[in-house]
Write an enzyme that holds these catalytic residues in place. Structure first.
Site, short mmCIF file in Angstrom:
data_model
loop_
_atom_site.label_atom_id
_atom_site.label_comp_id
_atom_site.label_asym_id
_atom_site.label_seq_id
_atom_site.Cartn_x
_atom_site.Cartn_y
_atom_site.Cartn_z
N ASP A 1 -27.39 -0.97 -17.31
CA ASP A 1 -27.53 0.49 -16.77
C ASP A 1 -27.10 1.44 -17.92
OD1 ASP A 1 -27.39 2.57 -14.21
OD2 ASP A 1 -25.64 2.84 -15.67
N TYR B 1 -24.82 9.62 -21.86
CA TYR B 1 -24.02 8.72 -22.37
C TYR B 1 -23.66 8.65 -23.88
CZ TYR B 1 -24.04 6.98 -17.50
OH TYR B 1 -23.83 6.65 -16.07
N LYS C 1 -31.05 7.55 -16.92
CA LYS C 1 -31.15 8.82 -15.92
C LYS C 1 -31.53 10.13 -16.72
CE LYS C 1 -27.17 6.31 -14.23
NZ LYS C 1 -26.68 5.46 -15.34
N HIS D 1 -29.85 11.98 -12.57
CA HIS D 1 -28.77 11.82 -12.83
C HIS D 1 -27.85 12.42 -11.34
CE1 HIS D 1 -25.56 10.18 -15.90
NE2 HIS D 1 -24.99 10.12 -14.67
#
Length: 316
Positions: free
Chosen positions: A44, A49, A78, A111
Site C-alpha cells: 500500500d 508519502y 492514492k 485519498h
C-alpha cells in the site's frame, strides 16, 4: 483461514499488506523487499508519502530476481487532494505509475473526499493554517477515476476517509459506471468503526484498516495519547496465544474480514506482522477488544476541519 478478500470486480485482494506511510525513502526499498521475501503480496502506498520511487525500486528488484511476478502482486496507491479536478486525475495516476515503474495499479483510491487548491504545495494552507479548498466535488473526481479503469491504468478504484453520506453520494450518482471496490479507513481498537464497516460490507465494498497499531510514530503524537501496543488488556490476550500485541491487533482486523496494512521498516517486525494465520481469538476476546473503542483518531486531519467535504463531523 481466508488470506484474501474478494473485491466487487472479482479480484482477490491479499488481506495483509505492507503500509508505507512515514517509511523514509532510504528505508522503504529494503522494507518492500523484506515484505515480499516474507510472503506479502500487497503493498500500500500513495503519492503524498513521497516515497513511491523507492517502493517501485523494491518491487522491481524482487521481480527481476524472480522472487515474484508482477501479476502476483497487489499494488495500491492514492490520488492526492490537489489533483481532484477531473482533468488532473490521469496525470497524477501516470506519475505514480512512472515512479513505481508499473504499467497498472491493482487499486487506486481517492485519498480524501476533499479537494485542495492545485499547485506545487501538497498542503496549501491559508493564514489560519487551514487547507485551501478547490471548487471540485468528489463526484466529478470519481468520473476521472472511472476513466482510469477504462484506460487500463488501474484494475479497480476505491476511496479513503469518506463518511457514509459521501459513500452514498457516489453509489447514488446518476450514470455511475464503477462502484468503489474498497474503502481505506483508520481502524484499530480505539476506533473500531463498526457502523462504517458494516455499511461498506452491506454495499459490497471491502474495507482496509490503516494505522491498525495506532500509528505510534505519527509526527503529531502527544505524550498523553493512549498507546495500543502498551495496552495491558491487549497484552494479556497476546500472552495467552504467545503472540505480540501487534499480532493481536492485526489478527483482530482479519477476523472481522477487514484488510489490514501494518507499516514497518524493520525486517523482523515485517515478518512478525505476517505471522497471524496460526491462531484464532474467541468471540468473547473479539468483543472485549471491540469494547476498547473510544473514537480516538490518530489521523483527524485537523487542517481540513473547515473544508466543505471534511468527513469527520458526521457520526460515521
Amino acid at each position: 483461514m481466508a488470506t484474501s478478500a474478494k473485491l466487487n470486480t472479482g479480484a482477490e485482494m491479499p488481506i495483509i499488506g505492507l503500509g508505507t506511510w512515514k517509511s523514509r525513502p532510504g528505508q522503504v526499498t529494503e522494507a518492500v523487499k523484506a515484505a515480499i521475501a516474507a510472503g506479502y503480496r500487497h503493498i500500500d502506498g500513495a503519492m503524498v508519502y513521497d516515497n513511491e520511487k523507492e517502493v517501485g525500486e523494491g518491487v522491481h528488484a524482487m521481480i527481476k530476481e524472480g522472487v515474484v511476478k508482477r501479476e502476483e502482486l497487489f499494488m495500491v496507491s492514492k490520488l492526492w487532494c490537489t489533483f481532484h479536478d477531473k482533468s488532473a486525475v490521469k496525470g497524477a495516476c501516470q506519475k505514480t505509475l512512472s515512479d513505481l515503474q508499473l504499467d497498472y495499479l491493482d487499486l487506486y483510491l481517492v485519498h480524501w473526499p476533499m479537494g485542495f487548491q492545485a499547485g506545487k504545495e501538497l498542503f496549501p494552507l491559508d493564514s489560519e493554517g487551514l487547507t485551501i479548498s478547490d471548487d471540485t466535488h468528489f463526484l466529478d473526481t470519481w468520473e476521472g477515476m472511472e476513466e482510469l479503469v477504462d484506460a487500463g491504468l488501474v484494475k479497480a478504484i476505491g476511496i479513503s476517509n469518506f463518511n457514509r453520506e459521501q459513500i452514498e453520494a457516489i453509489l447514488n450518482k446518476p450514470g455511475l459506471k464503477y462502484k468503489p471496490a474498497n474503502h481505506q479507513i483508520e481502524c484499530h481498537p480505539y476506533l473500531t468503526q463498526e457502523k462504517l464497516i458494516s455499511f461498506c460490507h452491506s454495499k459490497g465494498i471491502t474495507v482496509t484498516a490503516y494505522s491498525p497499531l495506532g500509528s505510534p510514530d505519527r509526527p503529531w503524537a502527544k505524550p498523553e495519547d493512549p498507546s495500543l501496543l502498551e495496552d495491558p488488556n491487549i497484552k494479556a490476550i497476546a500472552q495467552k496465544y504467545n503472540k505480540t500485541t501487534a499480532q493481536v491487533l492485526i489478527r483482530f482486523q482479519i477476523q472481522r474480514n477487514v484488510i489490514v496494512i501494518p507499516k514497518s521498516v524493520t525486517p523482523s517486525r515485517i515478518q512478525e506482522n505476517f505471522q497471524v494465520f496460526d491462531f484464532n481469538m474467541t468471540d468473547d476476546e473479539m468483543k472485549t477488544i471491540l469494547g476498547f473503542n473510544r473514537n480516538f483518531r490518530v489521523c483527524p486531519m485537523h487542517w481540513g476541519v473547515k473544508h466543505k467535504d471534511y468527513p469527520f463531523n458526521a457520526e460515521y
